[in-house]
Design an enzyme around this catalytic site. Sequence first.
Site, PDB file in Angstrom:
ATOM      1  N   SER A 127      38.249  41.224  45.739  1.00  0.00           N
ATOM      2  CA  SER A 127      39.550  40.142  45.930  1.00  0.00           C
ATOM      3  C   SER A 127      39.734  39.183  44.937  1.00  0.00           C
ATOM      4  CB  SER A 127      39.237  39.354  47.575  1.00  0.00           C
ATOM      5  OG  SER A 127      38.780  38.427  47.439  1.00  0.00           O
ATOM      6  N   LYS A 128      40.613  38.492  44.964  1.00  0.00           N
ATOM      7  CA  LYS A 128      41.012  37.582  43.970  1.00  0.00           C
ATOM      8  C   LYS A 128      39.697  36.426  43.832  1.00  0.00           C
ATOM      9  CE  LYS A 128      44.453  35.596  41.432  1.00  0.00           C
ATOM     10  NZ  LYS A 128      45.836  35.014  41.235  1.00  0.00           N
ATOM     11  N   ARG A 129      39.542  36.123  45.234  1.00  0.00           N
ATOM     12  CA  ARG A 129      38.685  35.167  45.200  1.00  0.00           C
ATOM     13  C   ARG A 129      37.340  35.235  44.831  1.00  0.00           C
ATOM     14  NH1 ARG A 129      37.787  35.087  50.616  1.00  0.00           N
ATOM     15  NH2 ARG A 129      39.578  36.492  51.042  1.00  0.00           N
ATOM     16  N   GLY A 144      36.486  36.858  41.933  1.00  0.00           N
ATOM     17  CA  GLY A 144      36.539  37.103  40.469  1.00  0.00           C
ATOM     18  C   GLY A 144      37.858  37.761  40.021  1.00  0.00           C
TER      19      GLY A 144
END
Length: 377
Positions: free
Chosen positions: A257-259, A261
């Site tokens: 997920s974006k959180r 990396g």
Amino acid sequence: MVLLRFAPSPTGALHLGGLRTALYNHLYARKLGGKWILRIEDTDSARYVPGSVDGIRSALEWAGLGYDHGPGKDGAHGPYFQSERLDLYHSYTRKLLDSGHAYRCFCSSDKLNSTREKLARTGSNVTYDKACLSLTEEEVARRVRAGEKSIVRLNVSGLDDRLPKRQTPSDVIFGILKDAHASLPTDPVLLKSDLFPTYHLASIVDDHEMGITHVLRGEEWLPSLPLHLDLYSCLNLSPPQFAHLPILLNPDGTKMSKRKGDVQVLDFMRRGWEPEALLNWLALAGWGVHHENGGTPDASPSRTSLQAPDSTTLMSLSELIDQFDLPSLTHRRNILDPLKLEYLNKHHLMRSWQTNEGIEIHAKRVSDSVKIAFPSR
Ligand code: GLU
């Protein structure tokens, strides 16, 4: 000839998972001397993000994954934006209504919500009480004439009796899906009140109309497979072969997920990674483990060269095409280890520096990634 499609929704930037799907479509099409289409699934205007189609196209171009038909390219299968194909979806909806496989539902969203809550309180997993299924033809015609809004639903009850050839879903990678029909929502919606199709209707209509032979898409669509096969059966059409690609995970087993990396292809473009290294990394993460549940044999070429490469074997795009074997992809979730990308990137660079052409390509790539990272300069 095999014909595949990569069908992203224009809801944001292309993620690694989307690139991996496009890559496998490309590898399979090229391996079998076939083609693939880029189809834009833009039927959900609420989730549309301006600029995302351009972003998807430039990420594919950077990666060297050139589609044969799609936006910006002429071809026999267009239009390639679903929002330009509404008449087709309406004609298929009409067929399903006429054959009694689908029906109009006039319930308001408030009524649907309260029905759903009531049913849930009784412990039922049914999500709609099918109230509109009992409306008479005259009543439906009268309400349509009066301009009342409606949606169209598939009538799932009794499909086993009505469809003598109802198929047990099977997938090239995941094998036979037992009891898959049990998890279908109650009478899924096919056409919304704004006259746009849902994903399910649009995707089966387009796959049929475009002559798609194989659907390679993310695992998140596996639960929809029984519904898609039912729709093909209701319409008396033969379905393409389906292969669902397992979810990508971080090395610690968590979902990417974006959180956690970089997950957008644009992040990798900006940082100047070698596109071939990225493709090499993505391709081999799910490669070559012979799955025990037995995939459906398909029309792929002989499966003799099945010495699976290890996930850090240096491979160019043409080597990947050469060695690609769809039924050997693993159905287990694929871990993407950034250390392996670093290793592959270093070796791809070293390989390209061994030729003048490689040095030129690399110099161009560095200047391109500077332009992507600092667009105003
Ligand atoms: N539009 C879907 C998505 O973006 C694609 C599903 C499919 O390939 O059928 O996930």
